[in-house]
Motif scaffolding. Structure first.
Motif, PDB file in Angstrom:
ATOM      1  N   ALA A 102       5.936   0.747  -4.654  1.00  0.00           N
ATOM      2  CA  ALA A 102       6.709  -0.361  -5.200  1.00  0.00           C
ATOM      3  C   ALA A 102       8.179  -0.166  -4.847  1.00  0.00           C
ATOM      4  O   ALA A 102       8.702   0.959  -4.899  1.00  0.00           O
ATOM      5  CB  ALA A 102       6.526  -0.441  -6.711  1.00  0.00           C
ATOM      6  N   PHE A 103       8.844  -1.256  -4.514  1.00  0.00           N
ATOM      7  CA  PHE A 103      10.225  -1.196  -4.017  1.00  0.00           C
ATOM      8  C   PHE A 103      11.059  -2.292  -4.674  1.00  0.00           C
ATOM      9  O   PHE A 103      10.538  -3.345  -5.055  1.00  0.00           O
ATOM     10  CB  PHE A 103      10.266  -1.405  -2.499  1.00  0.00           C
ATOM     11  N   VAL A 104      12.361  -2.036  -4.817  1.00  0.00           N
ATOM     12  CA  VAL A 104      13.303  -3.074  -5.186  1.00  0.00           C
ATOM     13  C   VAL A 104      14.393  -3.089  -4.127  1.00  0.00           C
ATOM     14  O   VAL A 104      15.033  -2.069  -3.863  1.00  0.00           O
ATOM     15  CB  VAL A 104      13.881  -2.869  -6.606  1.00  0.00           C
ATOM     16  N   ASP A 105      14.545  -4.241  -3.482  1.00  0.00           N
ATOM     17  CA  ASP A 105      15.498  -4.382  -2.376  1.00  0.00           C
ATOM     18  C   ASP A 105      15.309  -3.296  -1.316  1.00  0.00           C
ATOM     19  O   ASP A 105      16.277  -2.771  -0.749  1.00  0.00           O
ATOM     20  CB  ASP A 105      16.937  -4.360  -2.887  1.00  0.00           C
ATOM     21  N   GLY A 106      14.039  -2.923  -1.069  1.00  0.00           N
ATOM     22  CA  GLY A 106      13.722  -1.945  -0.028  1.00  0.00           C
ATOM     23  C   GLY A 106      13.744  -0.499  -0.469  1.00  0.00           C
ATOM     24  O   GLY A 106      13.351   0.384   0.306  1.00  0.00           O
ATOM     25  N   LEU A 107      14.200  -0.213  -1.698  1.00  0.00           N
ATOM     26  CA  LEU A 107      14.254   1.159  -2.192  1.00  0.00           C
ATOM     27  C   LEU A 107      13.054   1.425  -3.101  1.00  0.00           C
ATOM     28  O   LEU A 107      12.794   0.648  -4.029  1.00  0.00           O
ATOM     29  CB  LEU A 107      15.554   1.404  -2.957  1.00  0.00           C
ATOM     30  N   ARG A 108      12.354   2.525  -2.855  1.00  0.00           N
ATOM     31  CA  ARG A 108      11.176   2.841  -3.644  1.00  0.00           C
ATOM     32  C   ARG A 108      11.551   3.118  -5.100  1.00  0.00           C
ATOM     33  O   ARG A 108      12.478   3.864  -5.395  1.00  0.00           O
ATOM     34  CB  ARG A 108      10.465   4.063  -3.058  1.00  0.00           C
ATOM     35  N   ILE A 109      10.792   2.518  -6.013  1.00  0.00           N
ATOM     36  CA  ILE A 109      11.043   2.744  -7.428  1.00  0.00           C
ATOM     37  C   ILE A 109       9.833   3.371  -8.130  1.00  0.00           C
ATOM     38  O   ILE A 109       9.964   3.842  -9.267  1.00  0.00           O
ATOM     39  CB  ILE A 109      11.452   1.446  -8.161  1.00  0.00           C
ATOM     40  N   SER A 110       8.655   3.370  -7.474  1.00  0.00           N
ATOM     41  CA  SER A 110       7.488   4.020  -8.071  1.00  0.00           C
ATOM     42  C   SER A 110       6.401   4.189  -7.017  1.00  0.00           C
ATOM     43  O   SER A 110       6.484   3.633  -5.909  1.00  0.00           O
ATOM     44  CB  SER A 110       6.947   3.216  -9.258  1.00  0.00           C
TER      45      SER A 110
ATOM     46  N   ASP B 241       0.806  -1.223   0.000  1.00  0.00           N
ATOM     47  CA  ASP B 241       0.000   0.000   0.000  1.00  0.00           C
ATOM     48  C   ASP B 241       0.839   1.274   0.000  1.00  0.00           C
ATOM     49  O   ASP B 241       0.303   2.374  -0.227  1.00  0.00           O
ATOM     50  CB  ASP B 241      -0.937   0.007   1.218  1.00  0.00           C
ATOM     51  N   ASP B 242       2.131   1.156   0.273  1.00  0.00           N
ATOM     52  CA  ASP B 242       3.011   2.325   0.322  1.00  0.00           C
ATOM     53  C   ASP B 242       3.732   2.594  -0.995  1.00  0.00           C
ATOM     54  O   ASP B 242       4.408   3.621  -1.136  1.00  0.00           O
ATOM     55  CB  ASP B 242       4.048   2.154   1.435  1.00  0.00           C
TER      56      ASP B 242
ATOM     57  N   VAL C 127       3.359   3.153  -7.549  1.00  0.00           N
ATOM     58  CA  VAL C 127       2.345   2.120  -7.810  1.00  0.00           C
ATOM     59  C   VAL C 127       2.086   1.323  -6.529  1.00  0.00           C
ATOM     60  O   VAL C 127       3.018   0.893  -5.850  1.00  0.00           O
ATOM     61  CB  VAL C 127       2.817   1.177  -8.931  1.00  0.00           C
ATOM     62  N   THR C 128       0.822   1.129  -6.196  1.00  0.00           N
ATOM     63  CA  THR C 128       0.425   0.400  -4.989  1.00  0.00           C
ATOM     64  C   THR C 128      -0.391  -0.839  -5.359  1.00  0.00           C
ATOM     65  O   THR C 128      -0.712  -1.062  -6.537  1.00  0.00           O
ATOM     66  CB  THR C 128      -0.402   1.286  -4.057  1.00  0.00           C
ATOM     67  N   LEU C 129      -0.728  -1.615  -4.350  1.00  0.00           N
ATOM     68  CA  LEU C 129      -1.542  -2.810  -4.571  1.00  0.00           C
ATOM     69  C   LEU C 129      -2.854  -2.484  -5.269  1.00  0.00           C
ATOM     70  O   LEU C 129      -3.335  -3.248  -6.115  1.00  0.00           O
ATOM     71  CB  LEU C 129      -1.829  -3.508  -3.234  1.00  0.00           C
ATOM     72  N   ALA C 130      -3.451  -1.346  -4.914  1.00  0.00           N
ATOM     73  CA  ALA C 130      -4.737  -0.974  -5.507  1.00  0.00           C
ATOM     74  C   ALA C 130      -4.631  -0.852  -7.021  1.00  0.00           C
ATOM     75  O   ALA C 130      -5.594  -1.165  -7.746  1.00  0.00           O
ATOM     76  CB  ALA C 130      -5.234   0.337  -4.900  1.00  0.00           C
ATOM     77  N   ASP C 131      -3.482  -0.426  -7.512  1.00  0.00           N
ATOM     78  CA  ASP C 131      -3.293  -0.264  -8.956  1.00  0.00           C
ATOM     79  C   ASP C 131      -3.238  -1.602  -9.691  1.00  0.00           C
ATOM     80  O   ASP C 131      -3.443  -1.654 -10.911  1.00  0.00           O
ATOM     81  CB  ASP C 131      -2.010   0.518  -9.244  1.00  0.00           C
ATOM     82  N   LEU C 132      -2.960  -2.674  -8.966  1.00  0.00           N
ATOM     83  CA  LEU C 132      -2.846  -3.989  -9.596  1.00  0.00           C
ATOM     84  C   LEU C 132      -4.200  -4.677  -9.758  1.00  0.00           C
ATOM     85  O   LEU C 132      -4.309  -5.654 -10.509  1.00  0.00           O
ATOM     86  CB  LEU C 132      -1.910  -4.892  -8.781  1.00  0.00           C
ATOM     87  N   LYS C 133      -5.217  -4.210  -9.031  1.00  0.00           N
ATOM     88  CA  LYS C 133      -6.579  -4.757  -9.108  1.00  0.00           C
ATOM     89  C   LYS C 133      -6.573  -6.281  -8.957  1.00  0.00           C
ATOM     90  O   LYS C 133      -7.177  -7.014  -9.748  1.00  0.00           O
ATOM     91  CB  LYS C 133      -7.224  -4.351 -10.426  1.00  0.00           C
ATOM     92  N   LEU C 134      -5.883  -6.735  -7.919  1.00  0.00           N
ATOM     93  CA  LEU C 134      -5.734  -8.171  -7.713  1.00  0.00           C
ATOM     94  C   LEU C 134      -7.050  -8.880  -7.446  1.00  0.00           C
ATOM     95  O   LEU C 134      -7.223 -10.056  -7.808  1.00  0.00           O
ATOM     96  CB  LEU C 134      -4.759  -8.421  -6.549  1.00  0.00           C
ATOM     97  N   ASP C 135      -7.990  -8.192  -6.811  1.00  0.00           N
ATOM     98  CA  ASP C 135      -9.272  -8.820  -6.491  1.00  0.00           C
ATOM     99  C   ASP C 135     -10.096  -9.116  -7.742  1.00  0.00           C
ATOM    100  O   ASP C 135     -11.025  -9.921  -7.701  1.00  0.00           O
ATOM    101  CB  ASP C 135     -10.086  -7.916  -5.557  1.00  0.00           C
ATOM    102  N   GLU C 136      -9.749  -8.488  -8.846  1.00  0.00           N
ATOM    103  CA  GLU C 136     -10.530  -8.652 -10.062  1.00  0.00           C
ATOM    104  C   GLU C 136      -9.979  -9.747 -10.976  1.00  0.00           C
ATOM    105  O   GLU C 136     -10.603 -10.081 -11.988  1.00  0.00           O
ATOM    106  CB  GLU C 136     -10.569  -7.325 -10.844  1.00  0.00           C
ATOM    107  N   HIS C 137      -8.802 -10.308 -10.619  1.00  0.00           N
ATOM    108  CA  HIS C 137      -8.151 -11.262 -11.518  1.00  0.00           C
ATOM    109  C   HIS C 137      -7.889 -12.598 -10.826  1.00  0.00           C
ATOM    110  O   HIS C 137      -7.506 -12.633  -9.662  1.00  0.00           O
ATOM    111  CB  HIS C 137      -6.817 -10.698 -12.018  1.00  0.00           C
ATOM    112  N   HIS C 138      -8.091 -13.673 -11.585  1.00  0.00           N
ATOM    113  CA  HIS C 138      -7.756 -15.010 -11.086  1.00  0.00           C
ATOM    114  C   HIS C 138      -6.276 -15.324 -11.277  1.00  0.00           C
ATOM    115  O   HIS C 138      -5.790 -16.334 -10.774  1.00  0.00           O
ATOM    116  CB  HIS C 138      -8.600 -16.075 -11.798  1.00  0.00           C
ATOM    117  N   SER C 139      -5.586 -14.460 -12.012  1.00  0.00           N
ATOM    118  CA  SER C 139      -4.160 -14.662 -12.235  1.00  0.00           C
ATOM    119  C   SER C 139      -3.420 -13.351 -12.005  1.00  0.00           C
ATOM    120  O   SER C 139      -4.018 -12.273 -11.960  1.00  0.00           O
ATOM    121  CB  SER C 139      -3.902 -15.161 -13.662  1.00  0.00           C
ATOM    122  N   ILE C 140      -2.104 -13.481 -11.840  1.00  0.00           N
ATOM    123  CA  ILE C 140      -1.229 -12.322 -11.664  1.00  0.00           C
ATOM    124  C   ILE C 140      -0.223 -12.368 -12.810  1.00  0.00           C
ATOM    125  O   ILE C 140       0.604 -13.280 -12.889  1.00  0.00           O
ATOM    126  CB  ILE C 140      -0.518 -12.367 -10.297  1.00  0.00           C
ATOM    127  N   ARG C 141      -0.298 -11.418 -13.704  1.00  0.00           N
ATOM    128  CA  ARG C 141       0.527 -11.400 -14.902  1.00  0.00           C
ATOM    129  C   ARG C 141       1.778 -10.555 -14.662  1.00  0.00           C
ATOM    130  O   ARG C 141       1.690  -9.355 -14.408  1.00  0.00           O
ATOM    131  CB  ARG C 141      -0.253 -10.858 -16.099  1.00  0.00           C
TER     132      ARG C 141
END
Length: 308
Positions: free
Chosen positions: A248-256, A245-246, A258-272
């Motif tokens: 996107a990070f790579v090795d703990g460093l913020r890179i964007s 929710d905070d 983008v949060t979980l909400a942007d991925l719309k995981l609840d709407e998809h049966h798969s993660i692409r």
């Protein structure tokens, strides 16, 4: 011929480090590695050491598991024949790796199980046994043997994987998603100074870009097979991409942002998951993706879902 490796954690491998903590024992190991099996008398003669000293050092090496010995009949009595166990020994300071959390769901994706791709040459795939298909021919990425791939490389484009969204099956909500993979740049030959912008996309949302510093070939990867030429890419960096929710990070460093909400995981049966190098990248230095049987980490692409 295959090679055997030993990775030592100093905190857990003190007997092994003790076995290496002597010039005489190191000389014995190097001799056995170069000459093959030798008996104690032969070792003593070649190294010009007292037989009693060699016998003592051989015992220490045997107790550390660094050599294997067996007793064979000789013209007069018996002789102890010694063999080196490992081709290479690496001392690694491991990070504090926690056991999988009880609220985490993991899925390991073999490199060859991509669901779509678009790549440009130079490109290729190989398994632990050899090259798959033809080098620098993008259509080789359709070869059925791609399922065995342990190393994938290309210059521009992407590969995309479809992970199951197992959180939906357990009726739990996701609080964080992680991807772990071993990556490097790609250049003909190798170059430690060859930056490449590697971009990740999840469910169509750009997570961010990590710039790989180079294509590493200064030494053989821990798990890279012996047949793979030493002038080729040997290993990469193990990268941890994390989205919550905070941001996107790579090795703990913020890179964007983008949060979980942007991925719309609840709407998809798969993660692409899409991994690639864009045509307009500032550093378009290609990509190597290392899987099981290659590189320094014997793992495929790992997805970890942390649930509430």
């Amino acid at each position: 011929m295959s090679r055997s490796f030993l990775v030592v954690d100093p905190e857990e491998g003190m007997p092994i480090l003790k076995g290496l903590a002597s010039p005489a024992r190191v000389a014995v190991l190097k001799l056995l590695h170069e000459k093959g099996a030798l008996n104690v008398n032969e070792i003593a003669d070649i190294l010009d050491l007292p037989q009693s000293s060699v016998s003592t050092n051989v015992q220490v090496l045997e107790e550390a598991g660094l050599i294997h010995t067996e007793t064979q009949k000789a013209r007069k009595g018996n002789q102890k024949v010694c063999r080196s166990v490992y081709d290479e020994i690496l001392v690694v300071f491991k990070n504090d790796i926690k056991e999988t959390e009880p609220d985490a769901i993991e899925v390991s994706m073999p490199l060859g199980l991509y669901t779509s791709f678009e790549v440009t040459a130079p490109c290729g795939l190989c398994s632990a046994d050899g090259i798959i298909g033809l080098l620098d021919v993008p259509n080789t990425f359709l070869d059925p043997d791609r399922m065995k791939a342990g190393l994938i490389w290309f210059t521009r484009g992407h590969v995309e994987y479809q992970f199951p969204n197992n959180a939906r099956l357990t009726n739990t909500s996701i609080r964080e998603i992680e991807f772990l993979m071993e990556l490097s740049s790609e250049v003909p030959g190798t170059s430690a100074d060859w930056p490449s912008d590697i971009t990740l996309t999840v469910n169509g949302a750009d997570i961010g870009t990590w710039t790989s510093p180079g294509d590493f070939g200064d030494k053989r990867g821990v798990f890279t097979p012996d047949w793979w030429k030493l002038k080729g890419s040997q290993y990469g960096k193990l990268k941890n991409f994390r989205i919550n929710d905070d941001g996107a990070f790579v090795d703990g460093l913020r890179i964007s942002e983008v949060t979980l909400a942007d991925l719309k995981l609840d709407e998809h049966h798969s993660i692409r998951l899409r991994i690639g190098v864009r045509d307009n990248a500032k550093h378009p230095g290609g990509i190597n993706i290392f899987g099981r049987g290659f590189g320094n980490y014997d793992q495929d692409i790992l997805l970890r879902l942390k649930t509430r």
